[in-house]
Design a protein around this motif. Structure first.
Motif, mmCIF file in Angstrom:
data_model
loop_
_atom_site.group_PDB
_atom_site.id
_atom_site.type_symbol
_atom_site.label_atom_id
_atom_site.label_comp_id
_atom_site.label_asym_id
_atom_site.label_seq_id
_atom_site.Cartn_x
_atom_site.Cartn_y
_atom_site.Cartn_z
ATOM 1 N N GLY A 1 -2.154 11.337 12.906
ATOM 2 C CA GLY A 1 -3.402 11.476 12.818
ATOM 3 C C GLY A 1 -3.267 10.805 11.154
ATOM 4 N N GLU A 2 -2.304 10.937 10.308
ATOM 5 C CA GLU A 2 -2.194 10.263 8.940
ATOM 6 C C GLU A 2 -1.961 8.829 9.155
ATOM 7 O OE1 GLU A 2 1.010 12.174 7.009
ATOM 8 O OE2 GLU A 2 0.248 14.045 7.440
ATOM 9 N N ALA A 3 -1.474 8.218 10.060
ATOM 10 C CA ALA A 3 -1.373 6.618 10.533
ATOM 11 C C ALA A 3 -2.569 6.256 10.652
ATOM 12 C CB ALA A 3 -0.186 6.739 11.288
ATOM 13 N N VAL A 4 -3.129 6.822 11.554
ATOM 14 C CA VAL A 4 -4.606 6.400 12.224
ATOM 15 C C VAL A 4 -5.656 6.296 10.965
ATOM 16 C CG1 VAL A 4 -6.449 6.860 13.567
ATOM 17 C CG2 VAL A 4 -4.255 7.229 14.427
ATOM 18 N N ALA A 5 -5.440 7.386 10.168
ATOM 19 C CA ALA A 5 -6.516 7.453 8.820
ATOM 20 C C ALA A 5 -6.007 6.205 7.773
ATOM 21 C CB ALA A 5 -6.134 8.742 8.140
ATOM 22 N N ARG A 6 -4.488 6.017 7.774
ATOM 23 C CA ARG A 6 -4.208 4.856 6.911
ATOM 24 C C ARG A 6 -4.761 3.458 7.312
ATOM 25 N NH1 ARG A 6 0.733 7.849 6.672
ATOM 26 N NH2 ARG A 6 1.690 6.398 8.121
ATOM 27 N N ALA A 7 -4.585 3.368 8.586
ATOM 28 C CA ALA A 7 -4.825 2.089 9.102
ATOM 29 C C ALA A 7 -6.110 1.926 8.959
ATOM 30 C CB ALA A 7 -4.510 2.170 10.596
ATOM 31 N N CYS A 8 -7.184 3.045 9.276
ATOM 32 C CA CYS A 8 -8.560 2.594 9.061
ATOM 33 C C CYS A 8 -8.894 2.393 7.507
ATOM 34 C CB CYS A 8 -9.119 3.850 9.655
ATOM 35 S SG CYS A 8 -9.127 4.125 11.539
#
Length: 214
Positions: free
Chosen positions: A69-76
């Motif tokens: 979830g943190e990786a998705v948030a960083r990418a966005c």
């Protein structure tokens, strides 16, 4: 008829001249002794896939499942994406809070064009070629979802990475039998103009983020 076409058709007729008229394609067994399987470790397969898909200008990150979830948030955040469409079966771990995640309830192409991106899973990924295959399953959604929005965040579980194309096609056989469309992705959508200048985003997303979950 052009000369080239006549030549091509002539070669085909020559190659088929000893085939009896009554013979059908299914009457002749074709050996498909492709290389299948690999002695490589799972770590080696993941490393090769990451290297190859990065060659296609995709952004690639290896992430522990607990940090997805943190990786998705960083990418966005990197791409300024706030509104993303999400197929029904994308896991909760890939749906961070703080984003406007939109379920696909038959969004029109215009509505898909208005979102910032899409988050999907994948059916299988190929280490040899750095290719990701989508087969329209519940965590991938219909084909338009990954063709219209400009950003595609794709979740690739390490267990879905195989060595070769024949292994991948074997895994896709059920989807083919069910007549679901197969989408093959190798990096952001790109083509070249007549002067061979690369142009991205003509036929699909300009930006591809691949999160390999370990």
């Amino acid at each position: 008829m052009s000369q080239a076409r006549e030549e091509i058709l002539g070669r085909i007729r020559t190659a088929l001249r000893d085939v009896p008229d009554h013979e059908a394609p299914g009457d002749v067994r074709v050996e498909r002794a492709y290389r299948r399987g690999s002695n490589e470790s799972a770590e080696a397969l993941v490393a090769r896939f990451v290297e190859r898909v990065a060659d296609y200008r995709a952004e690639v990150e290896r992430v522990p499942g607990a940090s997805l979830g943190e990786a998705v948030a960083r990418a966005c955040e990197r791409h300024g994406a706030r509104r993303l469409v999400v197929p029904e079966n994308v896991p909760a771990a890939a749906r961070p809070e703080g984003l406007d995640l939109i379920p696909d309830d038959g969004l029109t192409h215009a509505e898909l064009d208005a979102v910032d991106g899409v988050i999907t899973g994948c059916a299988v990924a190929i280490a040899d070629t750095g290719t990701i295959a989508l087969d329209g399953a519940g965590d991938q959604g219909r084909r338009a979802l990954t063709l219209v929005p400009d950003l595609h965040v794709c979740i690739v579980p390490g267990s879905r990475i195989v060595a070769s194309v024949p292994e991948a096609t074997a895994r896709l056989s059920d989807a083919v039998t069910a007549q679901r469309p197969i989408t093959l992705i190798s990096g952001p959508s790109a083509t070249s103009d007549i002067e061979l200048r690369r142009v991205e985003g003509v036929h699909g997303p300009r930006r591809l983020v691949v999160l390999v979950v370990e």
